[in-house]
Write an enzyme that holds these catalytic residues in place. Structure first.
Site, PDB file in Angstrom:
ATOM      1  N   ILE A  17      29.309 104.007  36.285  1.00  0.00           N
ATOM      2  CA  ILE A  17      28.358 103.398  35.628  1.00  0.00           C
ATOM      3  C   ILE A  17      27.378 102.754  36.904  1.00  0.00           C
ATOM      4  O   ILE A  17      26.555 102.109  36.381  1.00  0.00           O
ATOM      5  CB  ILE A  17      28.792 102.434  34.812  1.00  0.00           C
ATOM      6  CG1 ILE A  17      29.897 101.313  35.346  1.00  0.00           C
ATOM      7  CG2 ILE A  17      29.382 103.021  33.321  1.00  0.00           C
ATOM      8  CD1 ILE A  17      30.386 100.332  34.366  1.00  0.00           C
ATOM      9  N   GLY A  20      26.069 102.477  44.696  1.00  0.00           N
ATOM     10  CA  GLY A  20      25.353 101.776  45.664  1.00  0.00           C
ATOM     11  C   GLY A  20      26.014 102.085  47.045  1.00  0.00           C
ATOM     12  O   GLY A  20      26.762 102.992  47.118  1.00  0.00           O
ATOM     13  N   GLU A  21      25.348 101.406  48.183  1.00  0.00           N
ATOM     14  CA  GLU A  21      25.832 101.737  49.351  1.00  0.00           C
ATOM     15  C   GLU A  21      27.188 101.405  49.658  1.00  0.00           C
ATOM     16  O   GLU A  21      28.043 101.899  50.500  1.00  0.00           O
ATOM     17  CB  GLU A  21      24.799 101.135  50.475  1.00  0.00           C
ATOM     18  CG  GLU A  21      24.891  99.816  50.633  1.00  0.00           C
ATOM     19  CD  GLU A  21      24.279  98.991  49.403  1.00  0.00           C
ATOM     20  OE1 GLU A  21      23.317  99.768  48.825  1.00  0.00           O
ATOM     21  OE2 GLU A  21      24.365  97.898  49.379  1.00  0.00           O
ATOM     22  N   PHE A  22      27.575 100.450  48.808  1.00  0.00           N
ATOM     23  CA  PHE A  22      29.037  99.818  48.772  1.00  0.00           C
ATOM     24  C   PHE A  22      29.901 100.446  48.212  1.00  0.00           C
ATOM     25  O   PHE A  22      31.098 100.547  48.485  1.00  0.00           O
ATOM     26  CB  PHE A  22      28.970  98.318  47.998  1.00  0.00           C
ATOM     27  CG  PHE A  22      28.519  98.616  46.413  1.00  0.00           C
ATOM     28  CD1 PHE A  22      29.512  99.136  45.554  1.00  0.00           C
ATOM     29  CD2 PHE A  22      27.132  98.476  46.212  1.00  0.00           C
ATOM     30  CE1 PHE A  22      28.936  99.382  44.319  1.00  0.00           C
ATOM     31  CE2 PHE A  22      26.989  98.555  44.707  1.00  0.00           C
ATOM     32  CZ  PHE A  22      27.937  99.157  43.834  1.00  0.00           C
ATOM     33  N   GLY A  23      29.575 101.623  46.998  1.00  0.00           N
ATOM     34  CA  GLY A  23      30.648 102.463  46.648  1.00  0.00           C
ATOM     35  C   GLY A  23      30.141 102.760  45.336  1.00  0.00           C
ATOM     36  O   GLY A  23      29.034 103.025  45.115  1.00  0.00           O
ATOM     37  N   VAL A  25      31.019 101.835  40.787  1.00  0.00           N
ATOM     38  CA  VAL A  25      31.406 100.973  39.492  1.00  0.00           C
ATOM     39  C   VAL A  25      31.812 102.008  38.452  1.00  0.00           C
ATOM     40  O   VAL A  25      31.040 102.913  38.117  1.00  0.00           O
ATOM     41  CB  VAL A  25      30.327  99.994  39.113  1.00  0.00           C
ATOM     42  CG1 VAL A  25      30.894  99.202  38.067  1.00  0.00           C
ATOM     43  CG2 VAL A  25      29.819  99.276  40.216  1.00  0.00           C
ATOM     44  N   ASP A 137      21.739  85.325  44.397  1.00  0.00           N
ATOM     45  CA  ASP A 137      21.424  86.798  43.978  1.00  0.00           C
ATOM     46  C   ASP A 137      20.744  87.003  42.573  1.00  0.00           C
ATOM     47  O   ASP A 137      21.166  88.175  41.996  1.00  0.00           O
ATOM     48  CB  ASP A 137      22.184  87.788  44.580  1.00  0.00           C
ATOM     49  CG  ASP A 137      21.547  89.235  44.738  1.00  0.00           C
ATOM     50  OD1 ASP A 137      22.317  90.047  44.816  1.00  0.00           O
ATOM     51  OD2 ASP A 137      20.386  89.258  44.967  1.00  0.00           O
ATOM     52  N   ASN A 142      21.462  92.104  38.102  1.00  0.00           N
ATOM     53  CA  ASN A 142      22.713  91.240  37.804  1.00  0.00           C
ATOM     54  C   ASN A 142      22.767  90.437  36.839  1.00  0.00           C
ATOM     55  O   ASN A 142      23.740  89.542  36.665  1.00  0.00           O
ATOM     56  CB  ASN A 142      22.847  90.377  39.043  1.00  0.00           C
ATOM     57  CG  ASN A 142      22.787  91.065  40.411  1.00  0.00           C
ATOM     58  OD1 ASN A 142      23.477  92.354  40.460  1.00  0.00           O
ATOM     59  ND2 ASN A 142      22.468  90.518  41.591  1.00  0.00           N
TER      60      ASN A 142
END
Ligand SMILES: Cn1cc(CCO)c2c3c(c(-c4ccccc4Cl)cc21)C(=O)NC3=O
Length: 291
Positions: A17, A20-23, A25, A137, A142
């Site tokens: 779902i 991102g560059e983080f990984g 979800v 943020d 968010n």
């Protein structure tokens, strides 16, 4: 053995779902309790790095913030195979960013809905600020949406035969929740990890951290302004500075009191912006009392 994955052992992955560059979800079902959760899998940050601080901030903040109707609930976090994993409440209605995207081609978001978003997020911020924390943020991506089908049986004595005459009222209850606590920091010793610059007030860019809660209020004001306008906000340049000088475009179709409130929230001087608590009790946002 070492590489047993708690993630695969405990959860059935339904769909991705977020990316991102983080990984990524994932929407997952817990194999034991049968409930759906949102699980973020990110590469384990390098020890001592900024990313590690963000990852730890997120878990510390969730642990402290516990349960609040307008803050996405945290359940667990763990590390496995070089990944950091966090298990949160799944909000089934997407994010405010999705709502803004949809409104670009469809109907604009109504003032009533914008007031609901503003009120719910202000309640969440009031809780965060009361704990001497700041989010840093706040932005449409968010703010997550939960839609619940509320069924309430309205039984009433019917005059003649005394039978309970039941009719079921279906109504949908929508709740807006603050998510992504990766930038949360304490008001006291701010190691501010700047959030999205589209929602950043000038004083934070100038490293004035004396009124951090007002940075969240500023970001919320621009978040609602963007939801009303439907246009993306500037990342920098003339228009970015014009907004920080308090110059907002008029919002046709929205009340003047709403437009005034948003102007107050994005004022250049942080002291002139309302607090989250003042927003919660603001006459523009209080539901009309049924006389
Ligand atoms: C991209 N994305 C989509 C969703 C579902 C919205 O209908 C979502 C969620 C979360 C998160 C999330 C954000 C930041 C940290 C951890 C998580 Cl699980 C991300 C989400 C989260 O914490 N809860 C979510 O529902």
């Amino acid at each position: 053995e070492a590489n047993v994955s708690r993630y695969h052992h405990e959860f059935l992955e339904l769909e991705q779902i977020g990316q991102g560059e983080f990984g990524g979800v994932y929407k997952c079902r817990h194999r034991l309790d049968g409930c759906i959760y949102a699980i973020k899998k990110s590469l384990k940050p390098v020890a001592g790095s900024v990313n590690e601080r963000i990852a730890l901030n997120e878990v510390y903040a969730h642990a402290v913030l516990g349960k609040h109707p307008h803050i996405v609930r945290y359940y667990s976090a763990w590390a496995e195979n070089d990944h950091m994993i966090i298990q949160n409440e799944y909000c089934n209605g997407g994010s405010l960013a999705d709502m803004i995207e949809k409104a670009r081609t469809g109907r604009k978001i109504s003032e009533h809905i914008l007031k609901q978003v503003l009120l719910h997020v202000a309640k969440g911020l009031k809780c965060i600020h009361t704990l001497q924390l700041v989010h840093m943020d706040i932005k449409p991506a968010n703010i997550f949406v939960s839609r619940e089908q509320k069924v309430n049986l309205q039984g009433e004595e019917s005059a003649d035969d005394g039978f309970e005459e039941e009719h079921i009222e279906e109504e949908e209850e929508v709740t807006y929740k603050i998510g992504d606590l990766g930038h949360v920091t304490s008001m006291g010793n701010p190691q501010v990890e700047e959030g999205d610059c589209r929602y950043l007030p000038r004083e934070i860019l100038q490293e004035d951290f004396t009124q951090l809660p007002k940075a969240d209020v500023f970001a919320l004001g621009l978040t609602i302004y963007e939801a009303a306008r439907g246009e993306p906000l500037p990342l920098n340049g003339e228009e970015w500075h014009a907004i920080r000088n308090g110059e907002l475009e008029p919002l046709p179709g929205y009340s003047l009191e709403m437009q005034l409130l948003l102007k107050q929230m994005v004022q250049t001087d942080p002291s002139a912006r309302p607090t989250a608590s003042q927003l919660v009790h603001h006459h523009t946002l209080c539901p009309p009392t049924v006389m």
